[in-house]
Design a protein around this motif. Structure first.
Motif, PDB file in Angstrom:
ATOM      1  N   ASP A   1     -19.379  13.437  10.859  1.00  0.00           N
ATOM      2  CA  ASP A   1     -20.646  13.919  11.399  1.00  0.00           C
ATOM      3  C   ASP A   1     -20.413  14.648  12.708  1.00  0.00           C
ATOM      4  O   ASP A   1     -19.515  14.279  13.480  1.00  0.00           O
ATOM      5  CB  ASP A   1     -21.586  12.733  11.682  1.00  0.00           C
ATOM      6  CG  ASP A   1     -22.108  12.069  10.409  1.00  0.00           C
ATOM      7  OD1 ASP A   1     -22.063  12.706   9.351  1.00  0.00           O
ATOM      8  OD2 ASP A   1     -22.563  10.912  10.513  1.00  0.00           O
TER       9      ASP A   1
ATOM     10  N   HIS B   1     -18.501   8.273   4.142  1.00  0.00           N
ATOM     11  CA  HIS B   1     -17.862   7.946   5.433  1.00  0.00           C
ATOM     12  C   HIS B   1     -16.943   6.748   5.214  1.00  0.00           C
ATOM     13  O   HIS B   1     -15.840   6.699   5.733  1.00  0.00           O
ATOM     14  CB  HIS B   1     -18.906   7.590   6.493  1.00  0.00           C
ATOM     15  CG  HIS B   1     -19.616   8.772   7.074  1.00  0.00           C
ATOM     16  ND1 HIS B   1     -19.038   9.599   8.011  1.00  0.00           N
ATOM     17  CD2 HIS B   1     -20.858   9.261   6.841  1.00  0.00           C
ATOM     18  CE1 HIS B   1     -19.897  10.547   8.343  1.00  0.00           C
ATOM     19  NE2 HIS B   1     -21.019  10.371   7.646  1.00  0.00           N
TER      20      HIS B   1
ATOM     21  N   HIS C   1     -24.021   3.788   7.722  1.00  0.00           N
ATOM     22  CA  HIS C   1     -24.631   4.886   6.959  1.00  0.00           C
ATOM     23  C   HIS C   1     -25.276   4.305   5.693  1.00  0.00           C
ATOM     24  O   HIS C   1     -25.256   3.088   5.498  1.00  0.00           O
ATOM     25  CB  HIS C   1     -23.556   5.917   6.572  1.00  0.00           C
ATOM     26  CG  HIS C   1     -22.743   6.381   7.740  1.00  0.00           C
ATOM     27  ND1 HIS C   1     -23.063   7.477   8.506  1.00  0.00           N
ATOM     28  CD2 HIS C   1     -21.609   5.867   8.289  1.00  0.00           C
ATOM     29  CE1 HIS C   1     -22.158   7.625   9.473  1.00  0.00           C
ATOM     30  NE2 HIS C   1     -21.269   6.662   9.362  1.00  0.00           N
TER      31      HIS C   1
ATOM     32  N   HIS D   1     -23.465  16.734   8.490  1.00  0.00           N
ATOM     33  CA  HIS D   1     -22.577  15.854   7.720  1.00  0.00           C
ATOM     34  C   HIS D   1     -21.735  16.743   6.807  1.00  0.00           C
ATOM     35  O   HIS D   1     -22.268  17.493   5.984  1.00  0.00           O
ATOM     36  CB  HIS D   1     -23.443  14.890   6.897  1.00  0.00           C
ATOM     37  CG  HIS D   1     -22.712  14.098   5.852  1.00  0.00           C
ATOM     38  ND1 HIS D   1     -22.311  12.796   6.050  1.00  0.00           N
ATOM     39  CD2 HIS D   1     -22.329  14.413   4.581  1.00  0.00           C
ATOM     40  CE1 HIS D   1     -21.703  12.334   4.941  1.00  0.00           C
ATOM     41  NE2 HIS D   1     -21.693  13.310   4.038  1.00  0.00           N
TER      42      HIS D   1
ATOM     43  N   HIS E   1     -27.887  15.978  13.252  1.00  0.00           N
ATOM     44  CA  HIS E   1     -26.434  16.033  13.032  1.00  0.00           C
ATOM     45  C   HIS E   1     -26.082  16.700  11.708  1.00  0.00           C
ATOM     46  O   HIS E   1     -26.902  16.751  10.798  1.00  0.00           O
ATOM     47  CB  HIS E   1     -25.792  14.637  13.113  1.00  0.00           C
ATOM     48  CG  HIS E   1     -26.015  13.766  11.912  1.00  0.00           C
ATOM     49  ND1 HIS E   1     -27.116  12.981  11.739  1.00  0.00           N
ATOM     50  CD2 HIS E   1     -25.240  13.560  10.822  1.00  0.00           C
ATOM     51  CE1 HIS E   1     -27.024  12.307  10.602  1.00  0.00           C
ATOM     52  NE2 HIS E   1     -25.887  12.643  10.008  1.00  0.00           N
TER      53      HIS E   1
HETATM   54 ZN   LIG Z   1     -22.631  11.634   7.711  1.00  0.00          ZN
END
Ligand SMILES: [Zn+2]
Length: 179
Positions: free
Chosen positions: A129, A122, A116, A176, A174
């Motif tokens: 995610d 993360h 990332h 997050h 996606h």
């Molecule tokens: Zn993420």
């Protein structure tokens, strides 16, 4: 004989207090929450990274390691720093409740693993995610968009401090959710 009923009720009250403590979600340990996540079929955990890289830092392995009382591994490709981290308990609780309370079915694509942006939460074990919500791939339009937005709102309701998804740079496919 006359004292017996009082003794029984005191013992009962005491055992009920213990039960209330041990069954409360707040009292659950990280391993217990992680085990519960593994046991709920509505929560799908990726075993590979979207990048195609295979390592032991995938979402399924992160939760499996946490269930076993171990730290979750980080990837060591791209900008990922390697090593391992303890997953945030509030995040784990939310991941579970998004299914058990909010009734979402979803696929977690990354937790502590993957590559990332530098300094990503993360790597601190504070973000996950999601690529699919209630059977639809997260997207910038249609049902994939509507479902993603509902999921994002639910993440915020569980205390997520940063939630990104369709409409935000780099998050068209996606969601997050970060604690
Ligand atoms: Zn993420």
């Amino acid at each position: 004989m006359k004292r017996a009923p009082l003794m029984i009720s005191t013992a009962l009250a005491s055992s009920l207090a213990v039960m209330a403590t041990t069954t409360s979600a707040e009292a659950a340990t990280r391993p217990a929450i992680a085990k519960s996540i593994l046991n709920h079929r509505g929560i799908s955990l990726a075993t590979t990274h979207d990048s195609g890289v295979r390592d032991k830092a995938n979402a399924k392995q992160n939760i499996t390691d946490t269930a076993a009382g171990r730290k979750a591994r980080r990837s060591d490709y791209g900008t990922a720093p390697g090593g391992s981290v303890t997953l945030n308990k509030g995040m784990l609780n939310a991941m579970l409740k998004l299914n058990t309370v909010k009734r979402f079915t979803f696929r977690v694509t990354e937790v502590a693993g993957g590559s990332h942006s530098r300094g990503s939460k993360h790597y601190a074990g504070r973000a996950f995610d999601v690529g699919t919500v209630n059977g639809s791939r997260v997207s910038t339009g249609g049902t994939g968009y509507t479902k993603a937005k509902k999921f994002m709102k639910a993440c915020r309701s569980y205390g997520a401090v940063l939630v990104l998804g369709p409409g935000d740079a780099g998050h068209s496919t996606h969601v997050h959710c970060q604690w």
